[in-house]
Design an enzyme around this catalytic site. Structure first.
Site, PDB file in Angstrom:
ATOM      1  N   LYS A 129       0.834  -1.199   0.000  1.00  0.00           N
ATOM      2  CA  LYS A 129       0.000   0.000   0.000  1.00  0.00           C
ATOM      3  C   LYS A 129       0.872   1.254   0.000  1.00  0.00           C
ATOM      4  O   LYS A 129       0.648   2.186  -0.792  1.00  0.00           O
ATOM      5  CB  LYS A 129      -0.931   0.020   1.214  1.00  0.00           C
ATOM      6  CG  LYS A 129      -1.894   1.202   1.207  1.00  0.00           C
ATOM      7  CD  LYS A 129      -2.669   1.305   2.508  1.00  0.00           C
ATOM      8  CE  LYS A 129      -1.840   1.945   3.595  1.00  0.00           C
ATOM      9  NZ  LYS A 129      -2.609   2.239   4.825  1.00  0.00           N
ATOM     10  N   ASP A 147      -6.684   0.818   1.010  1.00  0.00           N
ATOM     11  CA  ASP A 147      -6.791   0.923   2.452  1.00  0.00           C
ATOM     12  C   ASP A 147      -8.188   0.508   2.885  1.00  0.00           C
ATOM     13  O   ASP A 147      -8.962  -0.025   2.086  1.00  0.00           O
ATOM     14  CB  ASP A 147      -6.445   2.343   2.925  1.00  0.00           C
ATOM     15  CG  ASP A 147      -7.504   3.374   2.524  1.00  0.00           C
ATOM     16  OD1 ASP A 147      -8.447   3.024   1.779  1.00  0.00           O
ATOM     17  OD2 ASP A 147      -7.381   4.534   2.964  1.00  0.00           O
TER      18      ASP A 147
END
Length: 256
Positions: A129, A147
């Site tokens: 991420k 997320d």
């Protein structure tokens, strides 16, 4: 398993249309972290785990004044660094990650942030991420950070399905051109913060008519709105989105 899930998802054209509509609702969507270069964004993103962008933005001015680049941060004394980042949470773990990341940047990349997923995720404290955030926003390389907001929004709408960020990233990337990957993440994050919250504000949502959750949960008392296929798909996606929301309330070490 990814292929089996993919069969129940909205097709590419519908996914692109939804992202474009969300982009209209959230114009100029971008990361809310403040940064001037790839190194600063990398540091800020690591700090943002289990914290808020607003909190990180309060911390980074003093941090970057004291440690302007990888060379300076690599030499940081942990107690001094920890004091500067204390309010972001998990400050000891983050301090160790920041120092280790900077040292490896110096040793292997001359202090520069590499524009490569494999090289980025090889750095201490940098997960997929975080790497996608830096690639897409600071280095001009398509990346789709996933997320908790992207997980919740994509599952509810029906453009992705599952709790695994890597699986959801794959599903979204497969339905969108690379040039839309970063935008898709940005608009879903803002939508999750502003509209599609754990308790969603569906009446303010620009894509509610294409959203499985809205059509089968919110509008379930309106006859003829949803098909059986959509109901089944939305029920599964809603369960996943609910589980994602519950899991994010549990305090745990940051996933970077």
């Amino acid at each position: 398993m990814v292929e089996a899930r993919a069969n129940s998802l909205k097709a590419g054209p519908a996914t692109r249309r939804i992202i474009e509509t969300l982009a209209e609702q959230h114009p100029n969507a971008d990361t809310e972290l403040h940064y001037r270069n790839a190194f600063e964004l990398l540091v800020a993103t690591i700090l943002s785990a289990q914290s808020t962008d607003q909190r990180v933005n309060m911390v980074t001015p003093a941090l970057f004044k004291r440690y302007a680049d990888a060379r300076a941060l690599a030499k940081a004394a942990p107690p001094e660094l920890e004091k500067l980042i204390l309010s972001t949470g998990f400050f000891r773990q983050k301090s160790k990650a920041l120092i280790g990341m900077s040292q490896k940047l110096l040793a292997e990349h001359g202090g520069d942030v590499p524009a490569d997923m494999e090289k980025l995720t090889a750095l201490p404290g940098v997960g997929r991420k975080t790497a996608n955030v830096v690639l897409g926003h600071a280095l001009g390389v398509p990346g789709l950070p996933v997320d908790r907001h992207v997980l919740r929004v994509s599952n509810r709408i029906g453009i992705a399905e599952g709790e695994d960020p890597v699986v959801v990233e794959q599903q979204l990337c497969a339905r969108l051109p690379p040039g839309m990957w970063t935008l898709a993440s940005d608009v879903q994050i803002l939508h999750g913060r502003r509209i599609c919250r754990p308790k969603p504000l569906c009446e303010e949502c620009a894509v509610r008519d294409e959203c499985d959750y809205y059509r089968t949960v919110v509008a379930q008392e309106r006859p003829g709105v949803a098909t059986k296929r959509t109901k089944a798909s939305a029920t599964k996606s809603t369960k996943v989105a609910t589980k994602i929301t519950k899991n994010t309330k549990k305090k745990k070490p940051p996933l970077l």
